[in-house]
Design an enzyme around this catalytic site. Sequence first.
Site, PDB file in Angstrom:
ATOM      1  N   ASN A 153       0.538  -1.208   0.214  1.00  0.00           N
ATOM      2  CA  ASN A 153      -0.139   0.078  -0.787  1.00  0.00           C
ATOM      3  C   ASN A 153       0.897   0.565   0.025  1.00  0.00           C
ATOM      4  O   ASN A 153      -0.033   2.075  -0.233  1.00  0.00           O
ATOM      5  CB  ASN A 153      -1.098  -0.190   0.924  1.00  0.00           C
ATOM      6  CG  ASN A 153       0.029   0.051   2.330  1.00  0.00           C
ATOM      7  OD1 ASN A 153       0.736  -0.780   2.776  1.00  0.00           O
ATOM      8  ND2 ASN A 153      -1.140   0.673   3.619  1.00  0.00           N
ATOM      9  N   GLY A 229       2.775  -4.691   7.694  1.00  0.00           N
ATOM     10  CA  GLY A 229       1.423  -5.225   7.112  1.00  0.00           C
ATOM     11  C   GLY A 229       0.599  -6.134   7.819  1.00  0.00           C
ATOM     12  O   GLY A 229      -0.286  -5.569   8.496  1.00  0.00           O
ATOM     13  N   SER A 230      -0.329  -7.289   7.511  1.00  0.00           N
ATOM     14  CA  SER A 230      -1.292  -7.192   8.138  1.00  0.00           C
ATOM     15  C   SER A 230      -1.194  -8.412   9.757  1.00  0.00           C
ATOM     16  O   SER A 230      -0.246  -8.665   9.920  1.00  0.00           O
ATOM     17  CB  SER A 230      -2.019  -9.037   7.723  1.00  0.00           C
ATOM     18  OG  SER A 230      -1.235  -9.702   7.646  1.00  0.00           O
ATOM     19  N   GLY A 234       1.571 -10.498  10.974  1.00  0.00           N
ATOM     20  CA  GLY A 234       2.485 -10.200  11.776  1.00  0.00           C
ATOM     21  C   GLY A 234       3.105 -11.330  12.753  1.00  0.00           C
ATOM     22  O   GLY A 234       4.137 -11.470  13.749  1.00  0.00           O
ATOM     23  N   GLU A 251       4.416  -3.368  12.391  1.00  0.00           N
ATOM     24  CA  GLU A 251       3.536  -2.632  12.087  1.00  0.00           C
ATOM     25  C   GLU A 251       2.343  -2.764  11.562  1.00  0.00           C
ATOM     26  O   GLU A 251       2.566  -3.452  10.325  1.00  0.00           O
ATOM     27  CB  GLU A 251       3.980  -1.099  11.007  1.00  0.00           C
ATOM     28  CG  GLU A 251       4.716   0.162  12.088  1.00  0.00           C
ATOM     29  CD  GLU A 251       4.104   0.032  13.659  1.00  0.00           C
ATOM     30  OE1 GLU A 251       2.774   0.296  13.967  1.00  0.00           O
ATOM     31  OE2 GLU A 251       5.148   0.835  14.712  1.00  0.00           O
ATOM     32  N   GLN A 332      -8.733  -8.287  -2.862  1.00  0.00           N
ATOM     33  CA  GLN A 332      -8.667  -7.255  -2.113  1.00  0.00           C
ATOM     34  C   GLN A 332      -9.865  -6.702  -2.432  1.00  0.00           C
ATOM     35  O   GLN A 332     -11.004  -6.376  -1.249  1.00  0.00           O
ATOM     36  CB  GLN A 332      -7.665  -5.906  -1.797  1.00  0.00           C
ATOM     37  CG  GLN A 332      -7.729  -5.332  -1.064  1.00  0.00           C
ATOM     38  CD  GLN A 332      -7.451  -5.429   0.976  1.00  0.00           C
ATOM     39  OE1 GLN A 332      -6.909  -6.406   1.059  1.00  0.00           O
ATOM     40  NE2 GLN A 332      -8.817  -4.237   1.289  1.00  0.00           N
ATOM     41  N   GLU A 383     -10.520  -4.989  10.277  1.00  0.00           N
ATOM     42  CA  GLU A 383      -9.675  -3.875   8.983  1.00  0.00           C
ATOM     43  C   GLU A 383      -9.989  -4.501   8.032  1.00  0.00           C
ATOM     44  O   GLU A 383      -9.775  -5.876   7.394  1.00  0.00           O
ATOM     45  CB  GLU A 383      -8.394  -3.952   9.598  1.00  0.00           C
ATOM     46  CG  GLU A 383      -7.578  -3.240   8.573  1.00  0.00           C
ATOM     47  CD  GLU A 383      -6.169  -2.709   9.122  1.00  0.00           C
ATOM     48  OE1 GLU A 383      -5.237  -3.966   8.562  1.00  0.00           O
ATOM     49  OE2 GLU A 383      -5.591  -1.881   8.570  1.00  0.00           O
ATOM     50  N   GLU A 462       8.671   2.951  14.201  1.00  0.00           N
ATOM     51  CA  GLU A 462       9.517   3.715  13.051  1.00  0.00           C
ATOM     52  C   GLU A 462       9.455   4.987  12.915  1.00  0.00           C
ATOM     53  O   GLU A 462       8.895   6.145  14.044  1.00  0.00           O
ATOM     54  CB  GLU A 462       8.603   3.161  12.239  1.00  0.00           C
ATOM     55  CG  GLU A 462       8.735   1.401  12.084  1.00  0.00           C
ATOM     56  CD  GLU A 462       8.161   1.350  10.935  1.00  0.00           C
ATOM     57  OE1 GLU A 462       7.174   0.556   9.948  1.00  0.00           O
ATOM     58  OE2 GLU A 462       8.889   0.382   9.817  1.00  0.00           O
TER      59      GLU A 462
END
Length: 481
Positions: A153, A229-230, A234, A251, A332, A383, A462
């Site tokens: 993304n 990512g997802s 993660g 993240e 998606q 999400e 980050e």
Amino acid sequence: MKDMNDIHGNLIGGAWLPGDDCRPNVNPSDTRDIVGHYAWAGGAAVDQAVDAARAAFPAWSAAGPQVRHDLLDAVGTELLARKDEIGRLLAREEGKTLPEAVGETARAGQIFRFFAGEALRLSGDAQQSVRPGIEVCVTREPVGVVALITPWNFPVAIPAWKTAPALACGNCVVLKPAELTPGCAHVIAQLLHKHGCPPGVFNLVMGSGAAAGEALVSHPGIDAVSFTGSAATGARIAAACGTLRRKVQLEMGGKNPMVVLDDADLDTAVQACLNGAFFSTGQRCTASSRLIVQKGIHDAFVESLCRGMRALRVGDALDAASQIGPVVDQRQLDSNLSYVDLARTEAAEVVGGERLDPGKPGFYQAPALFLGAANKARTSREEIFGPCASVIRVEDFDEALATANDTEFGLSAGICTGSLKHASEFRRRAEAGMVMVNLPTAGVDYHVPFGGRKASSLGPREQGRYAAEFYTAVKTAYSQA
Ligand SMILES: NC(=O)C1=CN([C@@H]2O[C@H](COP(=O)(O)OP(=O)(O)OC[C@H]3O[C@@H](n4cnc5c(N)ncnc54)[C@H](OP(=O)(O)O)[C@@H]3O)[C@@H](O)[C@H]2O)C=CC1
Ligand SMILES: O=C(O)CCC(=O)C(=O)O
């Protein structure tokens, strides 16, 4: 198999290598447009890349900050100079509109230049010992070889905000970008190579998460893993890194609340929500996916938001008239449409959300609002990662705050209000890593920390100078003359 000359290869040990196979990079605005063919590698390429990085580490970790500064500065400067051209590539491979894509490329350039400066500023501490005659010195050393795994993304900004601090701190890198968007990561590799990055210091391995990604995370030659990512992926990476006792930074997703209080400026609130919920096709972990609206402003807000949403032009990312580009791919889009169907059973009313057909093969969807939603509904808790937002009506500030915090995620939280008291209390009590007042929940600066709480993030922040927490290991040295 394509002719080798037509394939964008992996960069391993300073050489461009074809990988086991290649894959077309498809434009989601028009699937007839192939952006290019990119190498597709598995475990063997990962082994080679990690070996090359390990071999390069002693010299790079000992190289002075000037060398690192000059490399990162040159890459950042070229990204900025070529932002229109690289932004066009980004828009073609990911579907972000051209202004968003050019803006993201400029941001990547600024990130490289910021971390060029950080290479010079990396510092430690000299402290007095509690014992007389002893000196204490705290220094930061590179972690070693870091694996960077990035999503589709933000295909240039996220590889930039992981690669630049990693190299600035003296680490060697193996980057695996998302299989949907290898093009921008390939440009970063080209620029590092062109501007004299020593062989093996930065390696690019393109391939699937299941093959190249898993091989990288579990490779014994890796010292640290940074992932965006997802939440599901993660969690797998966190488990693997826990077992292997390696440093990890994750993240992941968000279900970001935007509170709109009765005393908000209506236009500011509507613009912040249109931007936060629908820009970048809602494909941002910082997207405003829960609009929590106080009862007094609710009806006027919904009416104005629906009008603004219907006026948004969805179309080809390269078309200057488009404000919202396509969804990134069929998978998606199917997922988004299934959430819209679910919302029809959960919310009082669904506005928009249908598949669109602008006369070309692409993945177009109208933005959607789920009106009269409950915060406990699945569409308010999971999400979606598409142009969809729930509107949740609340009585007062206390209920708004409690609803905002009632989520497993904690990345970004916003409030629109004219009250300094409520803004300050929200800033203090929001359970999120980032808080926005009268601003969209998405869209962040490049020089300050980025990250969340709860299920959104794990490990040090980050970006900004805080990035050094992850990319360095602290050493405390005691000495007596
Ligand atoms: N927080 C964020 O910024 C993002 C959140 N998401 C969320 O995730 C959902 C799915 O998107 P998706 O692209 O599949 O996200 P993933 O988490 O699967 O992918 C993110 C990155 O991880 C890689 N990866 C996948 N599986 C593994 C693994 N087992 N080991 C190591 N690396 C792996 C992917 O490779 P590859 O793509 O090649 O499979 C990609 O490079 C979205 O709908 C959205 O909800 C997605 C992207 C960004
Ligand atoms: O909102 C932003 O500017 C950054 C969002 C982001 O990093 C993400 O969606 O992964």
